[in-house]
Enzyme design. Structure first.
Site, PDB file in Angstrom:
ATOM      1  N   ALA A   1       3.087  -0.738   4.907  1.00  0.00           N
ATOM      2  CA  ALA A   1       2.598  -0.790   6.290  1.00  0.00           C
ATOM      3  C   ALA A   1       2.139  -2.191   6.695  1.00  0.00           C
ATOM      4  O   ALA A   1       2.125  -2.519   7.888  1.00  0.00           O
ATOM      5  CB  ALA A   1       1.461   0.211   6.463  1.00  0.00           C
TER       6      ALA A   1
ATOM      7  N   PRO B   1       0.791  -1.219   0.000  1.00  0.00           N
ATOM      8  CA  PRO B   1       0.000   0.000   0.000  1.00  0.00           C
ATOM      9  C   PRO B   1       0.833   1.284   0.000  1.00  0.00           C
ATOM     10  O   PRO B   1       1.873   1.358   0.662  1.00  0.00           O
ATOM     11  CB  PRO B   1      -0.816  -0.102   1.302  1.00  0.00           C
ATOM     12  N   ASN B   2       0.350   2.221  -0.773  1.00  0.00           N
ATOM     13  CA  ASN B   2       0.909   3.582  -0.874  1.00  0.00           C
ATOM     14  C   ASN B   2       2.230   3.656  -1.631  1.00  0.00           C
ATOM     15  O   ASN B   2       2.737   4.749  -1.880  1.00  0.00           O
ATOM     16  CB  ASN B   2       1.061   4.227   0.519  1.00  0.00           C
TER      17      ASN B   2
ATOM     18  N   GLU C   1      12.893  -9.072   2.071  1.00  0.00           N
ATOM     19  CA  GLU C   1      12.042  -7.945   2.470  1.00  0.00           C
ATOM     20  C   GLU C   1      12.835  -6.660   2.240  1.00  0.00           C
ATOM     21  O   GLU C   1      13.960  -6.543   2.718  1.00  0.00           O
ATOM     22  CB  GLU C   1      11.722  -8.145   3.962  1.00  0.00           C
TER      23      GLU C   1
ATOM     24  N   HIS D   1      12.863  -2.385   2.399  1.00  0.00           N
ATOM     25  CA  HIS D   1      12.250  -1.119   2.806  1.00  0.00           C
ATOM     26  C   HIS D   1      13.128   0.013   2.308  1.00  0.00           C
ATOM     27  O   HIS D   1      14.354  -0.011   2.499  1.00  0.00           O
ATOM     28  CB  HIS D   1      12.096  -1.033   4.328  1.00  0.00           C
TER      29      HIS D   1
ATOM     30  N   ASN E   1       8.209  -5.452  -0.708  1.00  0.00           N
ATOM     31  CA  ASN E   1       8.065  -4.316   0.190  1.00  0.00           C
ATOM     32  C   ASN E   1       6.570  -4.245   0.483  1.00  0.00           C
ATOM     33  O   ASN E   1       5.787  -3.758  -0.341  1.00  0.00           O
ATOM     34  CB  ASN E   1       8.565  -3.027  -0.458  1.00  0.00           C
TER      35      ASN E   1
ATOM     36  N   ARG F   1      13.154   4.819  12.701  1.00  0.00           N
ATOM     37  CA  ARG F   1      11.874   5.539  12.676  1.00  0.00           C
ATOM     38  C   ARG F   1      11.015   5.131  13.889  1.00  0.00           C
ATOM     39  O   ARG F   1      11.544   4.654  14.882  1.00  0.00           O
ATOM     40  CB  ARG F   1      11.184   5.281  11.331  1.00  0.00           C
TER      41      ARG F   1
ATOM     42  N   TYR G   1      11.268   8.590   1.282  1.00  0.00           N
ATOM     43  CA  TYR G   1      11.168   7.451   0.363  1.00  0.00           C
ATOM     44  C   TYR G   1      11.879   7.672  -0.978  1.00  0.00           C
ATOM     45  O   TYR G   1      11.918   6.767  -1.801  1.00  0.00           O
ATOM     46  CB  TYR G   1       9.691   7.104   0.123  1.00  0.00           C
TER      47      TYR G   1
ATOM     48  N   ARG H   1       5.356  10.846  -2.596  1.00  0.00           N
ATOM     49  CA  ARG H   1       5.042  10.552  -1.193  1.00  0.00           C
ATOM     50  C   ARG H   1       6.283  10.798  -0.317  1.00  0.00           C
ATOM     51  O   ARG H   1       7.275  10.080  -0.447  1.00  0.00           O
ATOM     52  CB  ARG H   1       4.625   9.076  -1.078  1.00  0.00           C
TER      53      ARG H   1
HETATM   54  C1  DQA Z   1       8.206   1.178   3.952  1.00  0.00           C
HETATM   55  C2  DQA Z   1       8.233   1.429   5.475  1.00  0.00           C
HETATM   56  C3  DQA Z   1       6.852   1.204   6.067  1.00  0.00           C
HETATM   57  O1  DQA Z   1       6.884   1.435   7.460  1.00  0.00           O
HETATM   58  C4  DQA Z   1       5.854   2.147   5.460  1.00  0.00           C
HETATM   59  O2  DQA Z   1       4.568   1.907   5.966  1.00  0.00           O
HETATM   60  C5  DQA Z   1       5.857   2.088   3.962  1.00  0.00           C
HETATM   61  C6  DQA Z   1       7.138   2.032   3.276  1.00  0.00           C
HETATM   62  C7  DQA Z   1       9.553   1.543   3.299  1.00  0.00           C
HETATM   63  O3  DQA Z   1       9.749   1.129   2.157  1.00  0.00           O
HETATM   64  O4  DQA Z   1      10.383   2.225   3.889  1.00  0.00           O
HETATM   65  O5  DQA Z   1       4.821   2.175   3.325  1.00  0.00           O
HETATM   66  O6  DQA Z   1       7.953  -0.181   3.716  1.00  0.00           O
END
Ligand code: DQA
Length: 148
Positions: free
Chosen positions: A75, A9-10, A96, A98, A72, A105, A22, A17
């Protein structure tokens, strides 16, 4: 070698964003970079993105016979037993990723439901994390092929 790369998501909003966290690359930019590296390595890659947990589970199930997974989960990393179970059931070597360094964070981002079942994590290197994950999977899959 077939590797599925999925974003949660997102992450469709990358580029605009919170770019200071990011990065300025869009998901499309990242896909192009990863595709070009995959071509150099002779790997097949498929990309998927969804804002919905069940869709991410479906993508993992549908690719259970592929060779590896880069994920990735956004959240959902910090909440999703369903995605962790899907990766475990698929028995795919998974990395995984990020973009941000989640360990620098908020506390809730420092918990990953995926970490117990993935091969490893690449965290905090922005878009470069996807390229590193691809190289790491390539090395592992090549070693495994040589051993068998
Ligand atoms: C994320 C880190 C997550 O905590 C966050 O909710 C994201 C992006 C990252 O790529 O740093 O959506 O996965």
């Amino acid at each position: 070698m077939r590797v599925l790369i999925i974003n949660g998501p997102n992450l469709n909003l990358l580029g605009t964003r919170v770019p200071e966290v990011y990065g300025r690359e869009t998901l499309e930019d990242i896909e192009l970079l990863v595709r070009s590296r995959a071509e150099e390595l002779g790997m097949d890659v498929a990309f998927g993105q969804s804002n919905h947990e069940g869709d991410l589970v479906d993508m993992i199930q549908q690719h259970h016979d592929w060779d590896g997974l880069i994920i990735n989960a956004g959240a959902y990393t910090h909440t999703s037993i369903a995605i962790a179970d899907a990766i475990e059931a698929a028995e795919l070597p998974a990395i995984e990723v990020h973009l941000s360094n989640v360990f620098q964070r908020e506390e809730f981002r420092q918990v990953s439901y995926l970490s117990p079942i993935v091969w490893g994590q690449v965290v905090g290197f922005g878009y470069r994390g996807y390229l590193a994950a691809l190289d790491l999977l390539y090395d592992r899959l090549r070693e495994e092929a040589a051993e068998s």
